[in-house]
Write a protein that holds these residues in place. Structure first.
Motif, PDB file in Angstrom:
ATOM      1  N   ALA A 192      56.620 -54.052  45.481  1.00  0.00           N
ATOM      2  CA  ALA A 192      57.376 -55.035  44.705  1.00  0.00           C
ATOM      3  C   ALA A 192      58.240 -55.876  45.640  1.00  0.00           C
ATOM      4  O   ALA A 192      58.452 -55.535  46.798  1.00  0.00           O
ATOM      5  N   GLN A 223      60.546 -56.856  40.445  1.00  0.00           N
ATOM      6  CA  GLN A 223      60.310 -55.425  40.258  1.00  0.00           C
ATOM      7  C   GLN A 223      58.832 -55.097  40.053  1.00  0.00           C
ATOM      8  O   GLN A 223      58.459 -53.917  40.001  1.00  0.00           O
ATOM      9  N   LEU A 224      57.987 -56.119  39.946  1.00  0.00           N
ATOM     10  CA  LEU A 224      56.562 -55.897  39.728  1.00  0.00           C
ATOM     11  C   LEU A 224      55.838 -55.717  41.051  1.00  0.00           C
ATOM     12  O   LEU A 224      55.968 -56.533  41.964  1.00  0.00           O
ATOM     13  N   SER A 225      55.071 -54.658  41.137  1.00  0.00           N
ATOM     14  CA  SER A 225      54.312 -54.390  42.355  1.00  0.00           C
ATOM     15  C   SER A 225      53.013 -55.195  42.354  1.00  0.00           C
ATOM     16  O   SER A 225      52.339 -55.300  41.329  1.00  0.00           O
ATOM     17  N   LEU A 280      53.065 -63.898  42.248  1.00  0.00           N
ATOM     18  CA  LEU A 280      53.911 -62.744  42.550  1.00  0.00           C
ATOM     19  C   LEU A 280      53.961 -62.431  44.034  1.00  0.00           C
ATOM     20  O   LEU A 280      54.726 -61.566  44.454  1.00  0.00           O
TER      21      LEU A 280
END
Length: 450
Positions: free
Chosen positions: A12, A272-274, A298
């Motif tokens: 993340a 916070q997203l991997s 991302l």
């Protein structure tokens, strides 16, 4: 990128906060009043309106555009909502480039259609921004209808039934209403919590109660609903995901694209997203495009879509394919998954096989290619899960794995209608689901008046 020192892997926080905010900003900023009126003036207001014929909800497009051109955005919004109460979301996510705008006379004459989708957003945003409600409930009929699923079809059906004075209870399996609009659409297409704002707008008519965390087959049965209510409308969408049918697909890092998109849509902090450095997406539809583009946004350094057929066969429109390419996504055709290569249980690469058409049938050529990957997304279609209908008495007729309905949305069971992605013959579009929900509501209303 902030984590250059880290080894390859799924982590993340690859980007700065400003980068996330910029990457997931509104894909198409709204038109202002001047821009909208200038664009509306481009419309020829065709008497036979090919754009209107191309719209699954049959919105009177020339009329709503003329209303914008004459400075009447609220009147324009009513024209839209008369046919499509979820016109605000459809303006954002509809593949207008293959529907109304593709049919536009200016598209054929100049290669530049009137921007119907953006004009529709301009009008519906004006009405929703003012909280302008155009419809009120008819006198209560005392009739009660259960709607299973609070997605586009379910919401459209509930609203139209409420207009006729019926009481509607909507049962939704997830914590939020909205269905695909809330959980399945790319975040950059519907920022600022628009899906929930639209749910609130639709249900403000009154007479609609939404019960969350209630799933058919777990908390409810079809036979129970049919016994308790005067009619039932099934709109639970598609719950299953097709398997890759590739060796090793159970490895860590192989994920369902629809689940990942849903997680992303509910995330409060994109950091916070991997996401992997090298991401491979298997599929050729809108979900594949959305997953791939968002992986790039991302912070994935390399994102590749592998599709088993050619560009012209992809369900994703050319516009969506071009969008993906503009974000740095590589789209490779005539490749199908064969084997996921893992180390220590984690994805490290995927072996794909070249395909070809032989006598009209897709076959593998035997030639393979290995792509490095630390994350693989499956986006090869969803399936209806009929298990939810088990224990509901007489079985519901299915067609090719989905619920069989007639032209009015009636199923094989009395008192039961269905619409949206769960029915046979659908095209898995938000706008089509809205039309099916609306039309089923009218059919239910006529049946209850008999």
């Amino acid at each position: 990128m902030a984590d250059r020192q880290h080894e390859d892997g799924i982590i993340a926080g690859r980007l700065s906060p400003d980068a996330y905010a910029q990457n997931f900003a509104d894909l198409h900023p709204p038109l202002d009043e001047h821009e909208a009126r200038v664009e509306a003036d481009r419309c020829y207001f065709c008497y036979d309106a090919p754009c209107m014929h191309a719209c699954p909800t049959s919105i009177d497009i020339p009329l709503f555009i003329r209303q914008i051109a004459t400075g009447n955005p609220l009147g324009s919004a009513k024209t839209i909502f008369d046919q499509n109460i979820l016109g605000g979301m459809c303006a954002r996510v509809c593949p207008t480039e293959t529907l109304c705008e593709e049919a536009c006379v200016r598209e054929h004459a100049e290669g530049k259609p009137v921007q119907i989708g953006r004009l529709q957003r301009y009008a519906t945003d004006a009405a929703m921004g003012e909280g302008k409600q155009f419809y009120s409930r008819a006198a209560p009929t005392g009739r009660r209808i259960a709607v299973v699923g609070a997605g586009p079809a379910g919401l459209a059906c509930a609203h139209r039934l409420a207009m006729h004075g019926h009481d509607v209870t909507v049962y939704e399996a997830r914590p939020k209403a909205g269905g695909l609009n809330e959980y399945g659409i790319a975040a950059y297409k519907t920022p600022e919590n628009f899906a929930q704002a639209e749910v609130d707008y639709v249900t403000a008519i009154g007479g609609i109660a939404v019960e969350h965390d209630k799933a058919l087959g777990r908390d409810l049965s079809l036979s129970g609903l049919a016994a308790e209510f005067d009619a039932v409308f099934l709109a639970m969408g598609l719950g299953g995901v097709n398997a890759l049918q590739a060796e090793g697909e159970e490895a860590e890092g192989v994920e369902n694209a629809v689940d990942y998109i849903a997680t992303l849509r509910q995330a409060q902090d994109m950091a916070q997203l991997s996401i992997g450095r090298r991401v491979v997406v298997i599929g050729g539809g809108m979900t594949a495009i959305d997953a791939a583009v968002q992986a790039r946004l991302l912070g994935a350094e390399e994102v590749t879509i592998c599709y088993r057929r050619g560009r012209e066969h992809m369900n994703a429109s050319e516009w969506e394919q071009d969008l993906a390419a503009s974000k740095g996504v590589i789209i490779r055709h005539w490749l199908q998954p064969k084997r996921v290569i893992a180390e220590g249980g984690k994805v490290r690469a995927i072996e794909v096989e070249y395909t070809a058409l032989s006598d009209g049938r897709l076959t593998g050529t035997g030639e393979t290619l290995t792509l490095k990957a630390d994350q693989v997304f499956k986006a090869i279609g969803q399936t209806f899960e009929p298990a939810a209908l088990n224990g509901s008495g007489e079985g519901l007729a299915l067609d090719r794995g989905r619920i069989k309905v007639d032209a009015e949305g009636r199923t094989s069971l009395p008192k039961v209608w269905a619409g949206g992605d769960c029915i046979a013959g659908g095209d898995d579009l938000t706008v089509s689901a809205v039309a099916q929900g609306r039309d089923a509501a009218e059919s239910i209303h006529r049946a209850l008046e008999e």
